[in-house]
Write a protein that holds these residues in place. Sequence first.
Motif, mmCIF file in Angstrom:
data_model
loop_
_atom_site.group_PDB
_atom_site.id
_atom_site.type_symbol
_atom_site.label_atom_id
_atom_site.label_comp_id
_atom_site.label_asym_id
_atom_site.label_seq_id
_atom_site.Cartn_x
_atom_site.Cartn_y
_atom_site.Cartn_z
ATOM 1 N N LYS A 31 69.611 -21.022 2.804
ATOM 2 C CA LYS A 31 68.837 -20.469 3.921
ATOM 3 C C LYS A 31 68.265 -19.105 3.577
ATOM 4 N N LYS A 32 68.989 -18.382 2.754
ATOM 5 C CA LYS A 32 68.512 -17.050 2.357
ATOM 6 C C LYS A 32 67.534 -17.125 1.187
ATOM 7 N N GLY A 33 67.207 -18.353 0.751
ATOM 8 C CA GLY A 33 66.123 -18.473 -0.222
ATOM 9 C C GLY A 33 66.481 -18.947 -1.616
ATOM 10 N N THR A 34 67.749 -19.264 -1.866
ATOM 11 C CA THR A 34 68.104 -19.768 -3.204
ATOM 12 C C THR A 34 68.180 -21.295 -3.181
ATOM 13 N N PRO A 35 67.305 -21.982 -3.897
ATOM 14 C CA PRO A 35 67.402 -23.440 -3.979
ATOM 15 C C PRO A 35 68.742 -23.851 -4.602
ATOM 16 N N ILE A 36 69.368 -24.873 -4.015
ATOM 17 C CA ILE A 36 70.709 -25.273 -4.447
ATOM 18 C C ILE A 36 70.736 -26.748 -4.808
ATOM 19 N N THR A 37 71.487 -27.080 -5.858
ATOM 20 C CA THR A 37 71.821 -28.474 -6.118
ATOM 21 C C THR A 37 73.322 -28.634 -5.992
ATOM 22 N N LEU A 38 73.742 -29.401 -5.000
ATOM 23 C CA LEU A 38 75.174 -29.652 -4.840
ATOM 24 C C LEU A 38 75.559 -30.837 -5.714
ATOM 25 N N VAL A 39 76.635 -30.671 -6.483
ATOM 26 C CA VAL A 39 77.038 -31.712 -7.426
ATOM 27 C C VAL A 39 78.425 -32.226 -7.062
ATOM 28 N N GLY A 40 78.567 -33.534 -6.965
ATOM 29 C CA GLY A 40 79.870 -34.117 -6.654
ATOM 30 C C GLY A 40 79.694 -35.466 -5.991
ATOM 31 N N ASP A 41 80.700 -35.887 -5.249
ATOM 32 C CA ASP A 41 80.655 -37.170 -4.558
ATOM 33 C C ASP A 41 79.548 -37.133 -3.502
ATOM 34 N N GLU A 42 78.496 -37.892 -3.733
ATOM 35 C CA GLU A 42 77.313 -37.792 -2.882
ATOM 36 C C GLU A 42 77.630 -38.103 -1.420
ATOM 37 N N TYR A 43 78.436 -39.133 -1.201
ATOM 38 C CA TYR A 43 78.750 -39.523 0.169
ATOM 39 C C TYR A 43 79.469 -38.389 0.897
ATOM 40 N N MET A 44 80.466 -37.832 0.237
ATOM 41 C CA MET A 44 81.233 -36.741 0.862
ATOM 42 C C MET A 44 80.338 -35.522 1.124
ATOM 43 N N ALA A 75 90.692 -29.602 -22.486
ATOM 44 C CA ALA A 75 90.236 -30.482 -23.570
ATOM 45 C C ALA A 75 90.192 -31.935 -23.098
ATOM 46 N N ASP A 76 91.222 -32.353 -22.356
ATOM 47 C CA ASP A 76 91.238 -33.723 -21.823
ATOM 48 C C ASP A 76 90.079 -33.935 -20.855
ATOM 49 N N ALA A 77 89.879 -32.952 -19.980
ATOM 50 C CA ALA A 77 88.810 -33.071 -18.988
ATOM 51 C C ALA A 77 87.455 -33.215 -19.682
ATOM 52 N N MET A 78 87.259 -32.445 -20.747
ATOM 53 C CA MET A 78 85.993 -32.516 -21.494
ATOM 54 C C MET A 78 85.768 -33.922 -22.030
ATOM 55 N N ARG A 79 86.828 -34.500 -22.565
ATOM 56 C CA ARG A 79 86.702 -35.779 -23.259
ATOM 57 C C ARG A 79 86.636 -36.958 -22.292
ATOM 58 N N LYS A 80 87.490 -36.902 -21.273
ATOM 59 C CA LYS A 80 87.665 -38.098 -20.439
ATOM 60 C C LYS A 80 86.862 -38.068 -19.146
ATOM 61 N N LYS A 81 86.372 -36.886 -18.768
ATOM 62 C CA LYS A 81 85.681 -36.821 -17.476
ATOM 63 C C LYS A 81 84.241 -36.340 -17.649
ATOM 64 N N LYS A 82 83.487 -37.137 -18.387
ATOM 65 C CA LYS A 82 82.111 -36.753 -18.693
ATOM 66 C C LYS A 82 81.217 -36.821 -17.461
ATOM 67 N N ASP A 83 81.654 -37.568 -16.448
ATOM 68 C CA ASP A 83 80.853 -37.622 -15.227
ATOM 69 C C ASP A 83 81.496 -36.800 -14.097
ATOM 70 N N SER A 84 82.267 -35.792 -14.506
ATOM 71 C CA SER A 84 82.864 -34.918 -13.490
ATOM 72 C C SER A 84 81.800 -33.954 -12.966
ATOM 73 N N SER A 85 82.030 -33.467 -11.747
ATOM 74 C CA SER A 85 81.047 -32.575 -11.108
ATOM 75 C C SER A 85 80.739 -31.364 -11.978
ATOM 76 N N ILE A 86 81.748 -30.791 -12.635
ATOM 77 C CA ILE A 86 81.481 -29.583 -13.422
ATOM 78 C C ILE A 86 80.627 -29.906 -14.650
ATOM 79 N N GLN A 87 80.901 -31.056 -15.285
ATOM 80 C CA GLN A 87 80.092 -31.404 -16.457
ATOM 81 C C GLN A 87 78.665 -31.769 -16.056
ATOM 82 N N VAL A 88 78.529 -32.487 -14.955
ATOM 83 C CA VAL A 88 77.189 -32.858 -14.489
ATOM 84 C C VAL A 88 76.405 -31.588 -14.131
ATOM 85 N N ALA A 89 77.074 -30.647 -13.476
ATOM 86 C CA ALA A 89 76.413 -29.387 -13.105
ATOM 87 C C ALA A 89 75.930 -28.643 -14.349
#
Lengths: 341, 341
Positions: A31-44, A75-89
Amino acid sequence: MPNKTPRIAVDAMGGDHGLTGIVSAAVSAAKKGTPITLVGDEYMIRSELEKLDTGSCTIDVVHASQVVTMEDKPADAMRKKKDSSIQVACRLVKDGLADGVVSAGNSGATVAAGMFIIGRINGVLRPGMAGILPTEKKPMVLIDVGANVDSKPEHLFQYGIMADVFARDVLGFKNPRIGILTIGEEEGKGNSLVKTTYNMLKSSSLNFVGNIEGRDIFTGDVDVAVCDGFVGNVALKLSEGLANSLGNLLKGELKRDIVSKIGAMLAMKAFKRFGRLVDKSEYGGAPLLGLKGIVLVCHGKADSLAIERAIEMAARFVKNDAVAHLKEGLAAHSEITESTL
Amino acid sequence: MPNKTPRIAVDAMGGDHGLTGIVSAAVSAAKKGTPITLVGDEYMIRSELEKLDTGSCTIDVVHASQVVTMEDKPADAMRKKKDSSIQVACRLVKDGLADGVVSAGNSGATVAAGMFIIGRINGVLRPGMAGILPTEKKPMVLIDVGANVDSKPEHLFQYGIMADVFARDVLGFKNPRIGILTIGEEEGKGNSLVKTTYNMLKSSSLNFVGNIEGRDIFTGDVDVAVCDGFVGNVALKLSEGLANSLGNLLKGELKRDIVSKIGAMLAMKAFKRFGRLVDKSEYGGAPLLGLKGIVLVCHGKADSLAIERAIEMAARFVKNDAVAHLKEGLAAHSEITESTL
C-alpha cells in the motif's frame, strides 16, 4: 539502474507466527508503494489476502509446494526442498523477477539459498550478515552476526566495506564511523584475527575509528562494528537475552509493593516510549550483504511490523542501487583484500 | 590444609578511585574475621587507616615503592616495576605469607604478576579468568573473560573443570551445570574450537549440559558457560554497556513527562531493589583460576563494597581448599586434556 521501483519477494511460509502477520505486513508495504510477490502455498496466501483490503496494491502470488522448517538443516533443505518458498523466492531474484527477498524462516537455509541461488557479487569472499542494533543515539550495524564462523581477516575487511555502503544507502549515514570489535582500546589489542584486520582497515579509505569494546556498542559513538560471525552472533543473542532478563527483573520488582505498582502505572507512558526505543521490530531484519540482490533475514519471532520494516529496508537497498555501490567499494579495496590471500 | 584462616593481600594502589575505598573495604573485611595485608605506599595506607576504627582487626601493611598505572603495558610493568604493589602482593603469596591477592589495578599487569610470580598449578595450560554475572536466578560463571585470546580446545576444557570447582567451593553450587557458549542449540553448531571442546566436555565427568547461546546466559538455567577469552570479554563488556545504556534511556524517558516523573519517584523502592539485583559489586571481582593461590581481579571502577566482596570470595576460596580441588579436578581429566595436545 538506480531509482527503479523495487519488487520484493516475501517468503510467506517462514516465521514462528504463521503467515497471517507476514501477509498483512506485505499488504501494508504494498500500500505504501512497494510491489510485492508473496511466495508460498498459494491457497493459504490467497485465503489470507481475501481477509484484507488489498485495494489497488501490486501483490503477486507465486506458488511454492514445499516449506523449510526451523528443524531442517540448511544443506538438507538446499538439496531436498528445491520447491520451498525460500528457494523459489531467491530464484525470482536470480531470474530478474524480483530485486530482494525477505524471510523470517530458518536463517541458515535462507543464507544458503541466498548464497547458492542468488549468488555472490564478483569478488565477495563471504557474504556477511549485518545486525542493526538500537543505541543511545542512532542505530548501529554489527557485522557479521553469524553467516560465517572461523573467519579470516580479509572476510572481516570486506564486511567493513559492505557495512559502510549499507549504512550510507539504507540507514542514511553520511560518513559512517567503522570500528573493529575487540577487547582493548589501544591499537594492537585483541586476537590475531583482529590485529591483521585492524591494519587492513587502517590502510583503507573507510572512516576507520579503530578498536571498539563491547561496552561501546550501545553508546552510539560508532556506526559500524566489524567482527567474526561467532562473536557477533553471541553478542546479538546476549543483548537480546540481557534486555529480556533485565525487563523481567524490573517488572518483578515493580510488582512487589503497592506503591511501586502505582508508580509503575503512572510511568507507563515512559515505559512505552522506552519500549519503542529498544524495539527490535524497528529494524526488522538482518541484511545479508554481498549477494547480487538483497536478502533480509528476519527473526523467527518477527511480528508483522518487523516484517514490514524489513521489506522497506530491502526496497531502500534496491532503490539506492546498493549492489552497484557494493561492487564499487569492493573493487576500490581489492588490492588490500588480496594482500592477505 | 583445609579450613585454615586465609590471609588476603590487598593491592591498596589499584583502582580508579584511589586508596580510600580500598583501605576501608580491607578494614571492613578484617573486622569480619579475614586477616588482611595491605600492600602499597606505607605512609599513604597508614594515613587512611588512622582515619578508620580498626579496633582489634588483623591488618598488616607491607610497603611497595612502585605503582602500576592503567596505562602501563603488562610486560613493561613486569620488567620495570618489580617493587610495585601488585608484584609485592603476589610475592607474599609465593612466599607463603598470604593466600590470595585482591587488586583493582591494571588487569593485564595483575594477570601477568599472578602467572609469573605465584605461578600455575602443575598441569594447567592457561589460567582462565572467570566473570560472575547476575542472572534472573542465581549468579553464573562465564570463563574465560579475557585472560587469553586465540585459545585452543584443551584450554577451554580446563576452564570448564576449574569453573566447576569454583562454583562448588566459592558459590556453593551442588552440581554445577556446565555449558559451552556457542551460536546454535544443537550439537555440532559453532566454530571449530567449540566443536572439539564440546566432545571433550561430553566425555568428562562434569555435569555438561551442552551448547548454550548468548540469550541463555542471563536466564540462570546454566551455572557455568565456557568460551574463549575474546568472546567472553566482549560478552562481559557488552553486558555492562547494554545495562548502562538501557538505564540511561529509561531514565531519560521517565523524566520526559511530569506524571512519569512522579510515577518513577513512587517506584523508587523497586528501582533500588532492581539495582541491587544487577549490582556488579555483589560479586566484586573476577577470579583468575589455575594459579597456586587465588588472584581476584576487580574492575578499575570497583567501589568499596565490591572490593570487600572480592576479599570475601578470595577468603572462601582458600578456606574451602579450592586449589587442592582444582588439582584433583585437573588430574582426573588429564587424559582427555592430553588427547588433543
